[in-house]
Design an enzyme around this catalytic site. Structure first.
Site, PDB file in Angstrom:
ATOM      1  CD1 TRP A 432     -15.495  19.907  -9.052  1.00 54.85           C
ATOM      2  CD2 TRP A 432     -14.144  22.257 -10.224  1.00 54.85           C
ATOM      3  NE1 TRP A 432     -15.277  19.944 -10.530  1.00 54.85           N
ATOM      4  CE2 TRP A 432     -14.590  21.255 -10.746  1.00 54.85           C
ATOM      5  CE3 TRP A 432     -12.975  23.300 -10.111  1.00 54.85           C
ATOM      6  CZ2 TRP A 432     -14.376  21.120 -12.035  1.00 54.85           C
ATOM      7  CZ3 TRP A 432     -12.677  22.926 -11.684  1.00 54.85           C
ATOM      8  CH2 TRP A 432     -13.529  22.312 -12.716  1.00 54.85           C
ATOM      9  CE1 TYR A 436     -11.519  18.904 -14.693  1.00 55.39           C
ATOM     10  CE2 TYR A 436      -9.983  20.786 -15.534  1.00 55.39           C
ATOM     11  CZ  TYR A 436     -10.423  19.270 -15.717  1.00 55.39           C
ATOM     12  OH  TYR A 436     -11.178  19.398 -16.895  1.00 55.39           O
ATOM     13  CG  ASP A 452     -18.063  18.096 -12.075  1.00 60.32           C
ATOM     14  OD1 ASP A 452     -17.535  19.186 -11.782  1.00 60.32           O
ATOM     15  OD2 ASP A 452     -18.425  17.751 -12.217  1.00 60.32           O
TER      16      ASP A 452
END
Length: 494
Positions: A432, A436, A452
C-alpha cells in the site's frame, strides 16, 4: 501517436486539447504557435510540427506573440511516461540542468551524457541544453512582464549564465529585446513584486479541472504549520504551503476556481513568495505536479467514462485530478505516519514532528511557520516524539535513513519499478505504501490500491464487490488510468 494530418485538423479547429502536445511552425511567417492559436489557420503546405517549443526554436522559429505557445501546459506524456525521455523531461522541468548541468542530469538518469543527448534529440528534436534554454526563456518573459526587477537581475534569476546569453535568447525566441518584451506588458505589470520577493502568475491547465476535490483532498491532509487551506466551501478557497527549494525557503499560494468560473477556464491564480528568484522554475514545476496540471482529462474521461461501473461517477465529476506532491521525501514520511491510523491522526503527528524537527521560516506567513523536516533530521528522531508502535518507529527511521543516504531515490527522474523494489526491501514498507508513493510522489497514473479502506467504501457505494481480489479484477478495465479511478472512488467514499 498522432500523425501530421491529425495535427493539422487540430490546428484548423483550434483544439486546445492539443496545446503543449505539439507546436505548429509556419514557414511563411517564421513563427511557431500552439494548436489553438486564434490567428488565421495557415495552409497545410506551410506547416511543420514539432514535439517541443525547444525544437521549434532550434529550427529558427520564434514564439507567436498572440498565443504565447511557451505558456501552455506541458505535454501529458511527461506525467506518465516511465522511459528515459519521460524521466529526463521531469528532471529538466525541475531545473536540474540549470543547477547541475547535463552531466548531473545524466548521472541521475543512470546513462551517459551522450546517450541522453542522443535519445532526447531523436525523439524531441532538441537536447537537454536546448530544452532547459526554452524553459529559461519562458521564466525570463514571466519575470520581465510581472516584476520590476532590473533586467540584469532577471537574467540570472531565470537561470542564464550571462547577460549576453540572456539577451541573445530573448531576441531569438521572442523577436524582442528584453526591454521591448517588458514594454508589451504595459500597465498590467506589477510594481511591488520585485521588492516583496513575490510573483503573481497563472498556472495553465487543459480541459476541465475539479478544484473542489483537489482542495478537499489537500485540506484533509494539511500538516499544521506546513500547509493550510484558507476559506470555506462553497466560497473561495486558497491552498498555501511552505516549500524547501534549492536556494531557500518559499511560500506558495494557489487559488481554487472562483464561484461561477467555468471548470475549463484554463488557469489557476498563483502567488509565489521566494527567498531567491532563481527558484521560480522549480517552484512552478512542483506546484504543477501537486495539482496535476499537465494531465489530459479528456483522455482519462474517455477511458474511465466508458466503464459501466465507474462511468456515472466520472461523468458527475469532470476534470478530477490525481494530485502529486512538492516533496517526495515529505510524502514518504507522511505515508508511513499514516499506516494503520486515521488521516486526522497522521496529520496531527506530522504537525508535531514538523514543529519539533522542521526548519522555521524566517517569518511566519499566516498559519505557515515551518518547513517540513528533512529525511536526515527524522532519521534520528527520538522515540518520545514518535507516538506510534516501535515497529513503525523503526520503519520510519529506516526509510528516512535510506532516503538521506541515497539508498532509496524518489526524485523526478527515478525509475518507478526500481524505486518500488527499493522501498519494498525496507522493513515495515508494504505494497500500500509503495503504491501510494508511486501514485503521488512519482506521478504514476496507473496505480490501484485494492486494500485501501477508502477504495472499499467507494466500491460499496457503487454496489460493487469490495474485497481486494474483486476490486483488483474490476480495476483492470481502468488501466492505464487507475490512479484517477482511485480518486473517483475516494470522492465517492467521502
Amino acid at each position: 501517436m498522432i500523425d501530421d494530418e491529425t495535427r493539422y485538423r487540430a490546428v484548423d479547429s483550434r483544439d486546445a486539447r492539443f496545446d503543449g502536445v505539439f507546436f505548429t511552425a509556419v514557414t511563411t511567417t517564421g513563427i511557431y504557435c500552439r494548436p489553438s492559436c486564434p490567428a488565421v489557420t495557415p495552409k497545410r503546405v506551410n506547416c511543420t510540427f514539432y514535439p517541443t517549443a525547444a525544437a521549434a526554436q532550434g529550427a529558427g522559429f520564434r514564439a507567436c506573440r498572440r498565443c504565447r505557445p511557451d505558456s501552455v501546459p506541458g505535454s501529458p506524456e511527461w506525467n506518465h511516461r516511465a522511459d528515459l525521455v519521460g524521466r529526463a523531461m521531469r528532471l529538466i522541468g525541475d531545473g536540474v540542468v540549470d543547477r547541475e548541468g547535463v552531466a548531473g542530469l545524466a548521472t541521475r538518469l543512470g546513462y551517459s551524457a551522450r546517450q541522453v543527448q542522443r535519445q532526447l534529440t531523436a525523439e524531441l528534436g532538441a537536447g537537454p541544453i536546448a530544452l532547459a534554454r526554452a524553459q529559461r526563456a519562458q521564466a525570463a518573459r514571466l519575470l520581465l512582464q510581472t516584476t520590476d526587477l532590473p533586467v540584469t537581475e532577471v537574467a540570472f534569476a531565470a537561470g542564464f549564465a550571462s547577460v549576453r546569453q540572456f539577451n541573445d535568447t530573448v531576441r531569438e525566441v521572442y523577436d524582442r529585446t528584453p526591454s521591448g518584451l517588458r514594454a508589451e506588458a504595459g500597465a498590467k505589470r506589477s510594481t511591488t513584486a520585485a521588492t516583496a520577493g513575490s510573483i503573481a502568475l497563472r498556472l495553465a491547465y487543459r480541459g476541465p479541472i475539479d478544484t473542489a476535490h483537489l482542495l478537499d483532498f489537500l485540506a484533509l491532509r494539511a500538516v499544521p504549520g506546513v500547509e493550510e487551506v484558507v476559506g470555506a466551501a462553497p466560497g473561495p478557497r486558497t491552498y498555501r504551503r511552505t516549500l524547501a527549494l534549492p536556494n531557500g525557503p518559499a511560500v506558495a499560494e494557489v487559488d481554487g476556481l472562483p464561484a461561477g468560473a467555468p471548470a475549463d477556464r484554463g488557469w489557476l491564480d498563483c502567488r509565489l513568495h521566494l527567498t531567491d528568484l532563481r527558484d521560480l522554475t522549480t517552484a512552478v514545476h512542483r506546484l504543477r505536479a501537486l495539482f496535476d496540471l499537465d494531465a489530459d482529462p479528456h483522455t482519462v474521461a474517455e477511458q474511465l467514462g466508458a466503464d459501466p461501473l465507474l462511468g456515472p461517477a466520472v461523468t458527475a465529476r469532470p476534470g478530477l485530478r490525481s494530485p502529486g506532491h512538492v516533496d517526495p521525501h515529505e510524502l514518504a514520511v507522511r505515508a508511513v505516519l499514516g499506516q494503520q491510523v486515521t488521516v486526522a491522526a497522521a496529520r496531527t503527528l506530522a504537525g508535531r514532528l514538523a514543529a519539533r524537527y522542521g526548519t522555521p521560516l524566517p517569518a511566519p506567513s499566516g498559519g505557515l511557520t515551518v518547513l517540513f523536516p528533512t529525511a536526515a533530521a527524522l532519521a534520528g528522531a527520538e522515540s518520545a516524539d514518535l507516538a506510534m508502535p516501535v515497529s513503525r518507529q523503526n520503519a520510519l527511521r529506516g526509510l528516512c535513513a535510506a532516503l538521506a543516504d541515497g539508498t532509496v531515490r524518489l526524485d523526478a527522474g527515478v525509475d518507478r519499478e526500481e524505486a518500488g523494489a527499493q522501498l519494498l526491501a525496507l522493513r515495515g514498507i508494504g505494497p500500500w505504501t509503495v503504491g501510494y508513493l508511486r501514485m503521488r510522489a512519482l506521478g504514476d497514473p496507473d496505480v490501484f490500491l485494492p486494500t485501501d479502506i477508502g477504495i472499499r467504501h467507494g466500491l460499496t457505494r457503487l454496489a460493487a464487490p469490495a474485497d481486494p481480489k474483486a476490486a483488483a479484477e474490476a480495476a483492470r478495465a481502468w488501466a492505464p488510468w487507475r490512479s484517477y479511478a482511485v480518486h473517483h472512488l475516494w470522492a465517492l467514499a467521502s
